[in-house]
Enzyme design. Sequence first.
Site, PDB file in Angstrom:
ATOM      1  N   HIS A   1      -9.396   9.027  12.143  1.00 50.49           N
ATOM      2  CA  HIS A   1      -9.511  10.411  11.665  1.00 50.49           C
ATOM      3  C   HIS A   1      -9.645  11.361  12.848  1.00 50.49           C
ATOM      4  O   HIS A   1      -9.892  12.555  12.666  1.00 50.49           O
ATOM      5  CB  HIS A   1     -10.735  10.562  10.764  1.00 50.49           C
TER       6      HIS A   1
ATOM      7  N   LEU B   1       0.987   0.191  -5.368  1.00 51.53           N
ATOM      8  CA  LEU B   1       0.342   1.372  -4.773  1.00 51.53           C
ATOM      9  C   LEU B   1      -0.195   2.358  -5.805  1.00 51.53           C
ATOM     10  O   LEU B   1      -0.768   3.386  -5.440  1.00 51.53           O
ATOM     11  CB  LEU B   1       1.339   2.106  -3.861  1.00 51.53           C
TER      12      LEU B   1
ATOM     13  N   GLU C   1      -4.191   2.943 -10.468  1.00 57.37           N
ATOM     14  CA  GLU C   1      -4.826   1.941 -11.336  1.00 57.37           C
ATOM     15  C   GLU C   1      -4.884   0.568 -10.676  1.00 57.37           C
ATOM     16  O   GLU C   1      -5.896  -0.116 -10.755  1.00 57.37           O
ATOM     17  CB  GLU C   1      -4.075   1.859 -12.680  1.00 57.37           C
TER      18      GLU C   1
HETATM   19  P1  A3P Z   1     -10.576  11.335  -4.739  1.00 56.00           P
HETATM   20  O1  A3P Z   1     -11.955  11.211  -4.160  1.00 56.00           O
HETATM   21  O2  A3P Z   1     -10.156  12.751  -4.944  1.00 56.00           O
HETATM   22  O3  A3P Z   1     -10.369  10.488  -5.948  1.00 56.00           O
HETATM   23  P2  A3P Z   1      -9.091   8.451   2.008  1.00 56.00           P
HETATM   24  O4  A3P Z   1      -8.459   7.126   1.848  1.00 56.00           O
HETATM   25  O5  A3P Z   1      -8.435   9.313   3.037  1.00 56.00           O
HETATM   26  O6  A3P Z   1     -10.566   8.361   2.177  1.00 56.00           O
HETATM   27  O7  A3P Z   1      -8.829   9.258   0.670  1.00 56.00           O
HETATM   28  C1  A3P Z   1      -9.489   8.906  -0.514  1.00 56.00           C
HETATM   29  C2  A3P Z   1      -8.879   9.656  -1.663  1.00 56.00           C
HETATM   30  O8  A3P Z   1      -7.579   9.117  -1.953  1.00 56.00           O
HETATM   31  C3  A3P Z   1      -9.712   9.522  -2.921  1.00 56.00           C
HETATM   32  O9  A3P Z   1      -9.543  10.772  -3.618  1.00 56.00           O
HETATM   33  C4  A3P Z   1      -8.997   8.361  -3.613  1.00 56.00           C
HETATM   34  O10 A3P Z   1      -9.231   8.293  -4.999  1.00 56.00           O
HETATM   35  C5  A3P Z   1      -7.547   8.705  -3.313  1.00 56.00           C
HETATM   36  N1  A3P Z   1      -6.653   7.552  -3.461  1.00 56.00           N
HETATM   37  C6  A3P Z   1      -6.791   6.317  -2.933  1.00 56.00           C
HETATM   38  N2  A3P Z   1      -5.804   5.506  -3.350  1.00 56.00           N
HETATM   39  C7  A3P Z   1      -5.020   6.243  -4.163  1.00 56.00           C
HETATM   40  C8  A3P Z   1      -3.841   5.960  -4.946  1.00 56.00           C
HETATM   41  N3  A3P Z   1      -3.278   4.751  -4.949  1.00 56.00           N
HETATM   42  N4  A3P Z   1      -3.314   6.972  -5.672  1.00 56.00           N
HETATM   43  C9  A3P Z   1      -3.876   8.194  -5.674  1.00 56.00           C
HETATM   44  N5  A3P Z   1      -4.988   8.521  -4.982  1.00 56.00           N
HETATM   45  C10 A3P Z   1      -5.557   7.555  -4.228  1.00 56.00           C
END
Ligand code: A3P
Length: 306
Positions: free
Chosen positions: A118, A237, A240
Site C-alpha cells: 500500500h 473471483l 460470493e
Molecule cells: P467492503 O469493505 O466495502 O466490502 P482490500 O482488499 O484492498 O482491503 O479491499 C477490501 C474491499 O474489497 C472490501 O470492501 C471487500 O469486501 C472488497 N472485495 C474483496 N473481494 C471482493 C470481490 N471478489 N468482489 C467485490 N468486492 C470484493
Amino acid sequence: DRYGLSSARKGYGEFKGYSLPESFSKYQKEIEDLEVYDDDVWVTSFPKSGTTWTEELVWCVANDLDFEAAKVDLDERFPFIEFCVFFGMDDPNNAVPYVRRSLEFLKSRPRPRFIKTHLPWELLPKQIRTFERRPKIIHVARNPKDVCVSFYHHVRFLENYSGDFNLYVQLFLRNKANYTPFFNNILGYWNRRSEPNIIFLKYEDMKKDLRSILLQVTKFLGYELREDQVKTLLHHLSFEVMKHNKATDHSTVAGFLKSKGLLFNPDGEFMRTGTSGSFKSEMSPAMIEYFNRWTKENLAGTGLEL
Ligand code: A3P
C-alpha cells in the site's frame, strides 16, 4: 484538536509526507534498497480499494489457474511487503512468518515473485522509482467514500481501533490515517500510468465489468486465456465465492490476532459488502457533500475520476 486526533495517532509517524506507524522507520531503508526483478508482479493500492480481489485475479492468471495451489493463503502466495510494520518483529507472539518477517519472507520467495504493497510511489524501492527495473505494477483505486467506510471497519476489525466513525473520517480527511494523503498516494501511480510496466485499475470498473478488466490484465501480464478459463476464473473471483474462500479472506492472520486478543471487533469480517456505494448507509448527506467537494478539488486537472 477537538476530535482527539493526536491521541488516536499515538505511535504514528510521517514518512516522505505519508502517515505510517513509527515502526516503518525500521524498515524504510531495507524497502528502499530492496533488490527488484523485472519479472516481479506488484499489486499496489490505497488500502480497501480491492487489493485482495486484484491479487487473486493476478495470481490465478499468472499461475495458469492452478486452483489447487491457490488453496494456500493469499498472504503467503502474495506477500504484503510492509506487513511487519503492523504486526512485526517487535511482537514475539506473532508467529505467522509472512506477517512477522514479511521482508525476509518476500526475499526468500521463488521468482516470479508476487508482491502486495500500500506504499505510495515515493516509498517504493529505488530500483522501481528510477525505472532501473521494471516489474509489472497493477494499481487499483476506489472512490474515497467507500474506501473510508471500508477502512473504518477494517481498523476496528484488524488494527484494534476503538474510536468512532466520525473520528476515523477526521483522521482520513486530515491525512492522519495510514497511507494518507489519499490522493497523493493514488496520483503517484495515476501520473505514471502510461509507463509500459504500470496499469491503473478502478474497483468500480471491476464491479461493472470484471470480464473486461480480466482480459486487460491478462494481456498486460502477457498471457492468454481460453473462454472456458475466463468463465471459471470469473466465478472464482465473484464476491460470493471469495467470501467463503479461506485462502483469500485473510482468516489466517485474523484468526491469529484473535487468538492473541488483538481484535477490537472480533466479529468483523474482511469480506464485508463487496459493493460500490455502501457509504450511502453510513455517511450523512453533509459528509457525502464534503467528500465530493474534496475529491473534485483534489482531482481537478488530473484526468482521474473517482
Ligand atoms: P467492503 O469493505 O466495502 O466490502 P482490500 O482488499 O484492498 O482491503 O479491499 C477490501 C474491499 O474489497 C472490501 O470492501 C471487500 O469486501 C472488497 N472485495 C474483496 N473481494 C471482493 C470481490 N471478489 N468482489 C467485490 N468486492 C470484493
